[in-house]
Design an enzyme around this catalytic site. Structure first.
Site, PDB file in Angstrom:
ATOM      1  N   CYS A 252      37.857  31.424  28.336  1.00  0.00           N
ATOM      2  CA  CYS A 252      39.121  31.670  28.462  1.00  0.00           C
ATOM      3  C   CYS A 252      39.820  31.276  29.632  1.00  0.00           C
ATOM      4  O   CYS A 252      39.028  30.595  30.529  1.00  0.00           O
ATOM      5  CB  CYS A 252      39.496  33.040  28.321  1.00  0.00           C
TER       6      CYS A 252
ATOM      7  N   ASP B  44      44.358  41.338  38.928  1.00  0.00           N
ATOM      8  CA  ASP B  44      45.754  41.107  37.921  1.00  0.00           C
ATOM      9  C   ASP B  44      46.949  40.824  38.987  1.00  0.00           C
ATOM     10  O   ASP B  44      47.990  40.550  38.293  1.00  0.00           O
ATOM     11  CB  ASP B  44      45.831  41.959  36.990  1.00  0.00           C
TER      12      ASP B  44
ATOM     13  N   ILE C 206      36.822  38.397  41.251  1.00  0.00           N
ATOM     14  CA  ILE C 206      36.512  39.009  40.011  1.00  0.00           C
ATOM     15  C   ILE C 206      36.307  38.032  39.066  1.00  0.00           C
ATOM     16  O   ILE C 206      35.184  37.754  38.276  1.00  0.00           O
ATOM     17  CB  ILE C 206      37.606  39.699  39.586  1.00  0.00           C
TER      18      ILE C 206
ATOM     19  N   ARG D 120      53.130  38.477  26.152  1.00  0.00           N
ATOM     20  CA  ARG D 120      51.711  39.128  25.937  1.00  0.00           C
ATOM     21  C   ARG D 120      51.737  40.654  26.750  1.00  0.00           C
ATOM     22  O   ARG D 120      50.962  41.471  26.230  1.00  0.00           O
ATOM     23  CB  ARG D 120      50.488  38.450  26.115  1.00  0.00           C
TER      24      ARG D 120
HETATM   25  C1  EPZ Z   1      40.030  43.866  32.237  1.00  0.00           C
HETATM   26  O1  EPZ Z   1      39.303  42.494  31.720  1.00  0.00           O
HETATM   27  C2  EPZ Z   1      41.424  43.566  31.812  1.00  0.00           C
HETATM   28  N1  EPZ Z   1      41.721  43.369  30.444  1.00  0.00           N
HETATM   29  C3  EPZ Z   1      41.816  42.428  32.647  1.00  0.00           C
HETATM   30  O2  EPZ Z   1      43.212  41.937  32.642  1.00  0.00           O
HETATM   31  C4  EPZ Z   1      41.472  42.729  34.343  1.00  0.00           C
HETATM   32  O3  EPZ Z   1      41.861  41.299  34.894  1.00  0.00           O
HETATM   33  C5  EPZ Z   1      39.961  42.644  34.501  1.00  0.00           C
HETATM   34  O4  EPZ Z   1      39.811  43.871  33.430  1.00  0.00           O
HETATM   35  C6  EPZ Z   1      39.516  43.236  35.676  1.00  0.00           C
HETATM   36  O5  EPZ Z   1      40.347  44.313  36.327  1.00  0.00           O
HETATM   37  C7  EPZ Z   1      42.107  44.432  29.782  1.00  0.00           C
HETATM   38  O6  EPZ Z   1      41.982  45.468  30.417  1.00  0.00           O
HETATM   39  C8  EPZ Z   1      42.458  44.194  28.595  1.00  0.00           C
HETATM   40  P1  EPZ Z   1      35.596  43.128  33.497  1.00  0.00           P
HETATM   41  P2  EPZ Z   1      37.794  42.914  31.332  1.00  0.00           P
HETATM   42  O7  EPZ Z   1      34.775  43.217  32.394  1.00  0.00           O
HETATM   43  O8  EPZ Z   1      37.439  44.059  30.937  1.00  0.00           O
HETATM   44  C9  EPZ Z   1      32.088  40.063  34.566  1.00  0.00           C
HETATM   45  C10 EPZ Z   1      45.167  41.083  32.339  1.00  0.00           C
HETATM   46  O9  EPZ Z   1      45.712  39.938  32.723  1.00  0.00           O
HETATM   47  N2  EPZ Z   1      31.337  40.567  33.188  1.00  0.00           N
HETATM   48  O10 EPZ Z   1      35.994  44.002  34.292  1.00  0.00           O
HETATM   49  O11 EPZ Z   1      37.282  41.848  30.598  1.00  0.00           O
HETATM   50  C11 EPZ Z   1      33.475  39.190  34.126  1.00  0.00           C
HETATM   51  O12 EPZ Z   1      33.167  37.933  33.980  1.00  0.00           O
HETATM   52  C12 EPZ Z   1      43.516  40.699  32.131  1.00  0.00           C
HETATM   53  O13 EPZ Z   1      45.817  41.908  31.709  1.00  0.00           O
HETATM   54  C13 EPZ Z   1      30.367  39.994  33.041  1.00  0.00           C
HETATM   55  O14 EPZ Z   1      29.713  39.329  33.914  1.00  0.00           O
HETATM   56  O15 EPZ Z   1      37.120  42.565  32.872  1.00  0.00           O
HETATM   57  C14 EPZ Z   1      34.206  39.433  35.314  1.00  0.00           C
HETATM   58  O16 EPZ Z   1      33.862  38.564  36.286  1.00  0.00           O
HETATM   59  C15 EPZ Z   1      42.849  39.557  32.457  1.00  0.00           C
HETATM   60  N3  EPZ Z   1      29.580  40.298  31.875  1.00  0.00           N
HETATM   61  C16 EPZ Z   1      33.759  40.654  35.799  1.00  0.00           C
HETATM   62  O17 EPZ Z   1      32.629  41.186  35.357  1.00  0.00           O
HETATM   63  C17 EPZ Z   1      30.182  41.090  31.090  1.00  0.00           C
HETATM   64  O18 EPZ Z   1      29.407  41.523  30.108  1.00  0.00           O
HETATM   65  C18 EPZ Z   1      34.705  42.109  35.527  1.00  0.00           C
HETATM   66  O19 EPZ Z   1      35.076  42.015  34.256  1.00  0.00           O
HETATM   67  C19 EPZ Z   1      31.515  41.606  31.294  1.00  0.00           C
HETATM   68  C20 EPZ Z   1      32.077  41.399  32.406  1.00  0.00           C
END
Ligand code: EPZ
Length: 429
Positions: free
Chosen positions: A126, A316, A338, A408
């Protein structure tokens, strides 16, 4: 394709009602898969992502009603959703749907927990980074699921049900924590989730699950304890206010100057961001009605900020803060910890006259006296809104393209801002 035209230079004055949080609404809707009873959600924002998730869930057999009309009949999506998954007709979430919205991957845990199996497409890359799902898979495996990856799909099975266990996340993950919770609520026995995400949206989902009969304790801390139950029932729950929308409008007011009440906003949901705004010189007060943001005359002070999981400064709001700092009196530094690629707004802000230097995960922003309108576009939601904020304070006209990103996640963005005096309008076609 719609665009948004903004003529900058106007102060913002008035009241902006804050909508329900997108990032709580999506997992709350997904939680409806855990029960055959009706889940009623109030304060649901009218957003493209909500409509899309509705379509995705209907594929699994979920019925959704907005009292008085069918959803999708008009742009006016209701504030209350009645959701019932009385019968799951399909446990597969296909690529065509999951690739449109990453969060729809999260259906995997409730489908697995309730039906003993789920087949969900991997979401793919993404705009803001690679965003793997390895930790979501790890969480389900710890509860006894057998996981296989085949043909781009994650296939999860637990024929005899999931079993409570210990899940220790090596890094804080919102998606991982939602998945662990939704898998654990119907598991046999107790699950302990260590290093859980503490984002308020997790707490909101846990509160709703508890209303449905789950036994989750420790919300708001990094250690969640879930005692599995055999079934969940219906519930009624009101979505908490959107802290990212709140912070975004607060930054818009700091940028243009003015005086705006962010109605319904709760300061404890974004204290770190409000503290940063105070450092920049904005005046922030709060009462029972919401948060009031004022900035009169004085220049903006630069800041040095790193994003981090809650209660830290949210990723965010990183793009919006960068827009704000582009007009600060001095040099700011913003470090993104992040997501590795969440700087798509930088080159577009530069098109508006910002001076930003990117070095790895740190952006150095040298404040300029004035920004100047230009056509811009962005590839994700928060980046797009950062351009709106910059445009509100730029001289002349800015045309923001690819408005579907804004739709969105921001309910009635142009209405809310124009009600406070901004010259902003949607241009169709
Ligand atoms: C949530 O995404 C939010 N989305 C994101 O908002 C937000 O930026 C993010 O949390 C951090 O606060 C929703 O709630 C729908 P993570 P999420 O799992 O859950 C890594 C917006 O603009 N990771 O906390 O996908 C990941 O790559 C969106 O509204 C792994 O490595 O975020 C990242 O570096 C964008 N392996 C970090 O952890 C995994 O299996 C945090 O990701 C999962 C995540």
């Amino acid at each position: 394709m719609d665009r948004i035209r903004i003529v900058g230079g106007r102060r913002l004055e008035g009241t902006i009602p804050i909508s329900g949080a997108k990032n709580a609404t999506l997992p709350l809707m997904i939680a409806s898969l855990l029960t055959d009873q009706t889940l009623i959600l109030d304060n649901v924002p009218r957003l493209a992502d909500v409509n899309l998730l509705q379509r995705i869930l209907s594929n699994h057999g979920v019925d959704m009603m907005v009292p008085g009309k069918r959803p999708g009949e008009s742009q006016e999506f209701g504030h209350t959703l009645h959701i019932v998954a009385s019968r799951i007709v399909d446990t597969t979430a296909p690529y065509e749907l999951v690739s449109k919205m990453r969060a729809s991957f999260w259906v995997i845990a409730p489908l697995l927990a309730r039906m003993g199996e789920a087949k969900v497409s991997l979401p793919g890359g993404c705009a803001i980074g690679t965003r793997p799902v390895d930790l979501l898979i790890m969480a389900m495996e710890k509860l006894g699921a057998q996981i296989e990856i085949d043909g781009g799909y994650v296939i999860a099975r637990a024929k005899n049900g999931l079993k409570g266990g210990e899940i220790k996340f090596p890094k804080v993950t919102v998606s991982g924590t939602h998945t662990a919770l939704m898998a654990a609520v119907l598991a046999h026995g107790t699950t302990v989730i260590e290093n859980a995400a503490q984002e308020p949206e997790i707490g909101d989902v846990a509160d709703c699950l508890n209303k449905m009969g789950a036994r989750i304790s420790g919300t708001g801390t990094s250690r969640l304890i879930v005692e599995g139950v055999t079934r969940l029932g219906g519930a009624r729950h009101s979505v908490l206010p959107d802290r990212i929308e709140t912070g975004t409008y607060a930054m818009a007011v700091a940028m243009t100057g003015g005086d705006v009440l962010l109605e319904g906003a709760r300061p404890e949901l974004l204290q770190a961001a409000l503290d940063v705004l105070k450092q920049t010189g904005a005046e922030i007060t709060s009462n029972n009605h919401g948060i009031r943001v004022k900035r009169n005359g004085s220049g903006l002070a630069p800041v040095d900020v790193s994003t981090s999981p809650f209660p830290g400064f949210p990723t965010d709001l990183q793009a919006q803060l960068m827009a704000l700092m582009s007009k600060a009196k001095g040099t700011s530094r913003i470090t993104e910890t992040i997501f590795e690629n969440r700087f798509m707004h930088v080159q577009e802000l530069v098109r508006l006259g910002a001076r930003i230097h990117l070095d790895g995960e740190t952006a150095t922003i040298q404040g300029v006296e004035r920004l100047k309108g230009a056509p811009v576009m962005a590839t994700d939601l928060r980046a797009s809104v950062s351009l709106v904020i910059a445009a509100l304070a730029a001289e002349g006209e800015t045309m923001v393209n690819r408005v579907y990103h804004l739709d969105r996640g921001f309910e009635r963005l142009e209405d809310k801002l124009s009600a406070c005096g901004a010259a902003i309008e949607r241009v169709s076609g």
